[in-house]
Design a protein around this motif. Structure first.
Motif, short mmCIF file in Angstrom:
data_model
loop_
_atom_site.label_atom_id
_atom_site.label_comp_id
_atom_site.label_asym_id
_atom_site.label_seq_id
_atom_site.Cartn_x
_atom_site.Cartn_y
_atom_site.Cartn_z
N UNK A 266 0.79 -1.23 0.00
CA UNK A 266 0.00 0.00 0.00
C UNK A 266 0.82 1.27 0.00
N UNK A 267 2.13 1.16 -0.08
CA UNK A 267 2.99 2.35 -0.04
C UNK A 267 2.93 3.09 -1.37
N UNK A 268 3.05 4.42 -1.37
CA UNK A 268 3.04 5.17 -2.64
C UNK A 268 4.12 4.69 -3.63
N UNK A 269 5.27 4.22 -3.11
CA UNK A 269 6.32 3.71 -4.00
C UNK A 269 5.83 2.53 -4.83
N UNK A 270 4.90 1.73 -4.27
CA UNK A 270 4.43 0.52 -4.96
C UNK A 270 3.71 0.85 -6.26
N UNK A 271 3.24 2.08 -6.42
CA UNK A 271 2.51 2.46 -7.63
C UNK A 271 3.45 3.05 -8.69
N UNK A 272 4.74 3.10 -8.38
CA UNK A 272 5.69 3.69 -9.31
C UNK A 272 6.41 2.61 -10.12
N UNK A 273 6.90 2.99 -11.29
CA UNK A 273 7.67 2.06 -12.13
C UNK A 273 9.08 1.86 -11.60
N UNK A 274 9.67 2.93 -11.03
CA UNK A 274 11.02 2.86 -10.48
C UNK A 274 11.11 3.76 -9.26
N UNK A 275 12.15 3.53 -8.49
CA UNK A 275 12.52 4.44 -7.40
C UNK A 275 13.98 4.83 -7.60
N UNK A 276 14.42 5.86 -6.88
CA UNK A 276 15.82 6.29 -6.97
C UNK A 276 16.46 6.19 -5.60
N UNK A 277 17.76 6.31 -5.56
CA UNK A 277 18.48 6.28 -4.30
C UNK A 277 18.05 7.44 -3.39
N UNK A 278 17.67 8.56 -3.98
CA UNK A 278 17.20 9.70 -3.17
C UNK A 278 15.91 9.37 -2.43
N UNK A 279 15.11 8.44 -2.98
CA UNK A 279 13.84 8.08 -2.34
C UNK A 279 14.04 7.39 -1.00
N UNK A 280 15.25 6.89 -0.74
CA UNK A 280 15.50 6.21 0.52
C UNK A 280 15.34 7.15 1.72
N UNK A 281 15.41 8.44 1.48
CA UNK A 281 15.24 9.40 2.58
C UNK A 281 13.79 9.51 3.03
N UNK A 282 12.86 8.87 2.30
CA UNK A 282 11.44 9.07 2.58
C UNK A 282 10.78 7.93 3.33
N UNK A 283 11.54 6.89 3.71
CA UNK A 283 10.93 5.76 4.42
C UNK A 283 11.99 5.08 5.29
N UNK A 284 11.60 4.53 6.45
CA UNK A 284 12.57 3.82 7.30
C UNK A 284 13.17 2.62 6.54
N UNK A 285 14.47 2.45 6.68
CA UNK A 285 15.17 1.38 5.98
C UNK A 285 15.37 0.20 6.93
N UNK A 286 14.77 -0.94 6.58
CA UNK A 286 14.97 -2.16 7.36
C UNK A 286 16.32 -2.75 6.97
N UNK A 287 17.17 -3.01 7.96
CA UNK A 287 18.52 -3.48 7.71
C UNK A 287 18.72 -4.87 8.33
N UNK A 288 19.93 -5.40 8.16
CA UNK A 288 20.26 -6.69 8.73
C UNK A 288 21.34 -6.51 9.79
N UNK A 289 21.46 -7.49 10.65
CA UNK A 289 22.48 -7.47 11.71
C UNK A 289 23.55 -8.51 11.41
#
Length: 297
Positions: free
Chosen positions: A173-196
Motif C-alpha cells: 500500500x505504499x506510494x512507492x508501490x505504484x511507481x515504475x522505479x525508485x531512486x536512491x534519493x527516495x531512501x530518505x522518505x521511508x525507514x530502511x529495514x537493515x540486517x544485523x
C-alpha cells in the motif's frame, strides 16, 4: 586397439565429421583418417560409410560404438577418480549460499563437480543474512556464494561471478508501490529495514546512511533473517533494498518490488577461509567459474 584410437573412433561416431573430430581432439584430419583405416583393417570391415558430403556409421560400426562406449566411460571415470584422489579432491566439501538464485548456480555447478570428483562429497545449504561468515570461520562450511563486498583478513574470495540490478521491497500500500522505479534519493522518505551481523562497510554499501545528495536515510528495525525482512516490510515497518530477481522468488500479496533507476548492481562471488584454500575448494571455484560463464547471457 589403443585407448587413443578408441577415443578417435568414439568421437567420430559422435561428430560424424572428420574435421570436427580432429579439432575436438587437437589432432590432424590425417591422424583421424589413419586411425579409422587401421581399425577397419584390424576388424576386417568398414566402420563408416563416407561420401563427399556425409559420414555415417555402418551396422558393424554401430555395434562397435555401443560396445566400446560403456567401457570407455568406465575408464574415464576411473582416471578422473584417481586424479582427484591424487590431488586431494576427496572427503567432504560444504557450500552455503545467501539467496535462491545463488543456490541455483551452486546446484548446477555441483552436478558438474560431482561428475568430475566423485570421491568428494558435497553438502549444500542456505545461510542466514547475518550469519554468512561465521560458518566459514567455525568450519561449518568451506565455501559461500554471497553478496559482496567482503574484505576480511581471514576470508579469501574469488572474482565476481555475476551481478544483478537492485530493487526496493516496499509495503503493497505504499506510494512507492505504484511507481515504475525508485531512486536512491527516495531512501530518505521511508525507514530502511537493515540486517544485523554483517561488517560495517558491507552495511554501508547495501544499506546506506545517506542518499547521494547527503540526505539522511532513516533507520527502521533490523533482523538477521530474510523472511523476517519481508514480514517487517509487509507490516508497514519500512522498506528494504534487495536484488530485483527476488521478485520472482519471494512474491507476497503484502509487498511489492520496485526497481531502482540509479542504484549500483549487486555483485555476487565465492568466499572461503583464507586458511582453507584446499584442492577441493580450488576445484569447486574453477567449476563454478566455468558454470557461471556458460550461464552468462
Amino acid at each position: 586397439m589403443e585407448l587413443r584410437e578408441i577415443e578417435i573412433f568414439l568421437t567420430l561416431a559422435e561428430e560424424l565429421h572428420f574435421g570436427r573430430t580432429a579439432d575436438r581432439l587437437h589432432v590432424t584430419r590425417a591422424r583421424v583418417s589413419q586411425a579409422i583405416k587401421k581399425q577397419e583393417r584390424a576388424i576386417g570391415a568398414e566402420l563408416f560409410k563416407r561420401t563427399s558430403r556425409t559420414v555415417q556409421l555402418t551396422p558393424i560400426g554401430t555395434q562397435l560404438r555401443d560396445g566400446l562406449s560403456i567401457g570407455y566411460q568406465q575408464i574415464q571415470d576411473a582416471l578422473t577418480a584417481a586424479t582427484a584422489a591424487g590431488r586431494g579432491i576427496t572427503g567432504e566439501l560444504g557450500i552455503s549460499y545467501s539467496a535462491a538464485w545463488c543456490g541455483n548456480l551452486v546446484l548446477t555447478a555441483a552436478d558438474t563437480f560431482r561428475a568430475r570428483h566423485p570421491q568428494c562429497v558435497l553438502t549444500i545449504q542456505d545461510s542466514q543474512l547475518g550469519d554468512v561468515l561465521e560458518p566459514l570461520r567455525q568450519g561449518r562450511c568451506d565455501l559461500a556464494l554471497i553478496e559482496l563486498p567482503i574484505e576480511e583478513p581471514d576470508i579469501a574470495h574469488g572474482p565476481v561471478l555475476f551481478s544483478e540490478p537492485r530493487a526496493l521491497v516496499v509495503p503493497a500500500g505504499h506510494p512507492f508501490a505504484r511507481r515504475d522505479t525508485v531512486s536512491m534519493e527516495d531512501l530518505a522518505q521511508a525507514p530502511l529495514i537493515t540486517i544485523t551481523g554483517q561488517p560495517a562497510y558491507f552495511l554501508d554499501h547495501h544499506y546506506p546512511r545517506h542518499t547521494p545528495s547527503g540526505a539522511p536515510v532513516p533507520r527502521g528495525p533490523s533482523t538477521s533473517a530474510w523472511q523476517e525482512v519481508l514480514a517487517l516490510v509487509g507490516a508497514g515497518k519500512g522498506v528494504s533494498p534487495t536484488c530485483a530477481r527476488a521478485a520472482r522468488y519471494y512474491s507476497r500479496p503484502d509487498i511489492a518490488f520496485v526497481p531502482f533507476s540509479d542504484a549500483p548492481l549487486v555483485d555476487y562471488g565465492l568466499v572461503w577461509s583464507a586458511t582453507g584454500n584446499t584442492p577441493s575448494v580450488r576445484a569447486f571455484v574453477d567449476t563454478i567459474l566455468e558454470t557461471a560463464a556458460l550461464e552468462r547471457p
